[in-house]
Design a protein around this motif. Structure first.
Motif, short mmCIF file in Angstrom:
data_model
loop_
_atom_site.label_atom_id
_atom_site.label_comp_id
_atom_site.label_asym_id
_atom_site.label_seq_id
_atom_site.Cartn_x
_atom_site.Cartn_y
_atom_site.Cartn_z
N VAL A 52 54.41 52.87 28.18
CA VAL A 52 52.99 52.58 28.17
C VAL A 52 52.76 51.16 28.67
CG1 VAL A 52 53.04 51.80 25.77
CG2 VAL A 52 50.90 52.66 26.73
N ARG A 53 51.60 50.92 29.24
CA ARG A 53 51.23 49.58 29.68
C ARG A 53 50.47 48.84 28.58
NH1 ARG A 53 49.76 52.40 34.51
NH2 ARG A 53 47.59 52.48 33.80
N ALA A 54 50.94 47.64 28.27
CA ALA A 54 50.19 46.70 27.42
C ALA A 54 49.75 47.31 26.11
CB ALA A 54 48.97 46.16 28.19
N LEU A 55 50.65 47.99 25.41
CA LEU A 55 50.28 48.62 24.15
C LEU A 55 49.81 47.59 23.13
CD1 LEU A 55 50.12 51.27 22.60
CD2 LEU A 55 52.49 50.92 21.87
N ASP A 56 50.38 46.40 23.14
CA ASP A 56 49.97 45.39 22.17
C ASP A 56 48.53 44.96 22.40
OD1 ASP A 56 50.82 43.66 19.93
OD2 ASP A 56 50.36 42.04 21.32
N ARG A 57 48.07 44.96 23.64
CA ARG A 57 46.67 44.61 23.91
C ARG A 57 45.74 45.70 23.36
NH1 ARG A 57 45.76 41.03 29.21
NH2 ARG A 57 47.85 40.22 29.52
N THR A 174 31.45 54.85 33.09
CA THR A 174 31.45 55.40 31.74
C THR A 174 32.83 55.35 31.10
OG1 THR A 174 31.86 57.65 32.54
CG2 THR A 174 29.55 56.96 32.30
N THR A 175 33.89 55.25 31.92
CA THR A 175 35.25 55.18 31.38
C THR A 175 36.09 54.09 32.03
OG1 THR A 175 36.17 56.75 33.00
CG2 THR A 175 35.26 57.68 30.95
N ALA A 176 35.49 53.23 32.83
CA ALA A 176 36.30 52.31 33.62
C ALA A 176 35.54 51.02 33.90
CB ALA A 176 36.71 52.95 34.94
N ASN A 177 36.29 49.93 33.97
CA ASN A 177 35.74 48.65 34.44
C ASN A 177 35.67 48.64 35.96
OD1 ASN A 177 37.67 47.41 31.85
ND2 ASN A 177 35.47 47.09 31.86
N LEU A 196 32.72 46.30 27.98
CA LEU A 196 33.91 46.55 27.18
C LEU A 196 35.07 45.77 27.79
CD1 LEU A 196 35.24 48.21 24.87
CD2 LEU A 196 35.90 49.87 26.63
N ALA A 197 35.77 45.00 26.98
CA ALA A 197 36.92 44.24 27.46
C ALA A 197 38.04 45.21 27.82
CB ALA A 197 37.38 43.26 26.39
N GLY A 198 38.30 45.36 29.11
CA GLY A 198 39.26 46.35 29.58
C GLY A 198 40.68 45.82 29.60
N VAL A 199 41.62 46.60 29.09
CA VAL A 199 43.03 46.20 29.10
C VAL A 199 43.57 46.20 30.52
CG1 VAL A 199 45.34 46.90 28.38
CG2 VAL A 199 43.46 46.93 26.73
N THR A 200 43.29 47.25 31.29
CA THR A 200 43.82 47.33 32.65
C THR A 200 43.20 46.25 33.53
OG1 THR A 200 44.15 49.71 32.40
CG2 THR A 200 44.14 48.85 34.64
N SER A 201 41.92 46.00 33.36
CA SER A 201 41.27 44.93 34.11
C SER A 201 41.91 43.58 33.82
CB SER A 201 39.78 44.88 33.77
OG SER A 201 39.13 43.81 34.42
N LEU A 232 37.46 51.13 40.41
CA LEU A 232 37.25 51.42 39.00
C LEU A 232 38.62 51.50 38.35
CD1 LEU A 232 34.33 54.01 38.72
CD2 LEU A 232 34.26 51.51 38.75
N VAL A 233 38.82 50.80 37.25
CA VAL A 233 40.16 50.68 36.66
C VAL A 233 40.11 51.04 35.18
CG1 VAL A 233 40.74 48.90 38.35
CG2 VAL A 233 39.97 48.21 36.08
N ASN A 234 41.12 51.79 34.75
CA ASN A 234 41.26 52.10 33.33
C ASN A 234 42.70 52.48 33.02
OD1 ASN A 234 41.55 54.79 34.14
ND2 ASN A 234 39.53 55.41 33.43
N ALA A 235 42.98 52.73 31.74
CA ALA A 235 44.36 52.98 31.30
C ALA A 235 44.88 54.31 31.82
CB ALA A 235 44.44 52.94 29.78
#
Length: 280
Positions: A52-57, A174-177, A196-201, A232-235
């Motif tokens: 997984v990417r950035a699980l701690d975030r 609606t689901t992405a930065n 929303l503070a995006g992890v992927t962003s 558009l970026v998301n997990a």
């Protein structure tokens, strides 16, 4: 209590969804799923063969959301999170979601869902409506509303709908930065807007800093995106360049950078700890 070793080694061919409820005195227990309308906080990520990417975030974002929603102590959320990570499958492609749901007393859940197919680009619908969310900075309470808006966009031939301010500034999907390029500058909406503070962003911005690429927060209308490379970026999907706009006479700019950045993003995931809870 559900045996973690059984949950953590789910058969990748078994693509069912299931839900576990957490109890402080019993750990993760099988449960019915709660409706999205009951969510007070939630977070989700792509889990691909135990990586997984950035699980701690995601953990930090969910912990903060729970504290805002109900005043839940970080220690309680940490205990839930530890049990939830042990319960995650280690094989297959999944899109798990942690949830805090009401009414009082609020309960904590782990919903393990098969990951939807990844799409490499996206068509975005632009409307005259502005952002209707009640809690734009907290993932969870508005998920049912956002799903409704996304379904409306699909009836028009789009995969996403762009949320805007009453004055027409772009916020996010609606689901992405949203990120976009202006010459060699990677741009994003300013943090004082309801986002929303995006992890992927955040990961992409960190990578840009490592590469010496300038990033800048800019207020931007949809019209100003005409002809630009927009992501558009998301997990779940990572980076999706916008290849068509619906609802306005906008041109989608060529996706010159997206593939290279997605290759980097695909390689940035890390293994979660083994199902026995012992880190390697």
């Amino acid at each position: 209590m559900v045996a973690a070793q059984n949950i953590g080694h789910a058969d990748p061919a078994d693509q069912r969804q299931w839900t576990l409820m957490w109890r402080e005195d019993g750990g993760m227990m099988p449960s019915r799923a709660v409706p999205d309308s009951a969510l007070l906080a939630a977070d989700s990520w792509l889990l691909d063969d135990g990586r997984v990417r950035a699980l701690d975030r995601h953990r930090r974002r969910f912990t903060a959301a729970c504290a805002e929603a109900t005043g839940d102590s970080p220690a309680r959320i940490e205990s839930f999170w530890s049990d939830a990570v042990v319960a995650l499958p280690r094989t297959g492609r999944w899109f798990p979601r942690v949830e805090l749901a009401g009414p009082e007393p609020a309960r904590l859940f782990l919903r393990i869902r098969p990951a939807p197919p990844r799409t490499v680009n996206v068509t975005v619908c632009l409307t005259e409506e502005f952002d209707p969310r009640s809690y734009p900075r907290r993932k969870g309470p508005d998920l049912a509303l956002l799903a409704h808006l996304r379904e409306r966009a699909k009836t028009r031939g789009a995969q996403e709908l762009m949320l805007t301010t009453p004055s027409g500034l772009v916020l996010e999907g609606t689901t992405a930065n949203i990120l976009w390029w202006e010459d060699d500058v990677l741009c994003l909406p300013p943090p004082e807007l309801p986002l929303l503070a995006g992890v992927t962003s955040a990961l992409i911005q960190d990578r840009a800093a490592e590469l010496g690429i300038r990033t800048q927060a800019r207020r931007c209308t949809a019209q100003a995106l005409d002809g630009r490379e927009v992501w558009l970026v998301n997990a779940l999907h990572g980076i999706r360049p916008v290849t068509a706009w619906l609802g306005r006479p906008l041109r989608a700019g060529p996706a010159l950078r997206a593939a290279t950045w997605q290759t980097w993003l695909d390689g940035s995931s890390d293994p979660i700890m083994p199902a026995n809870g012992v880190r390697p």
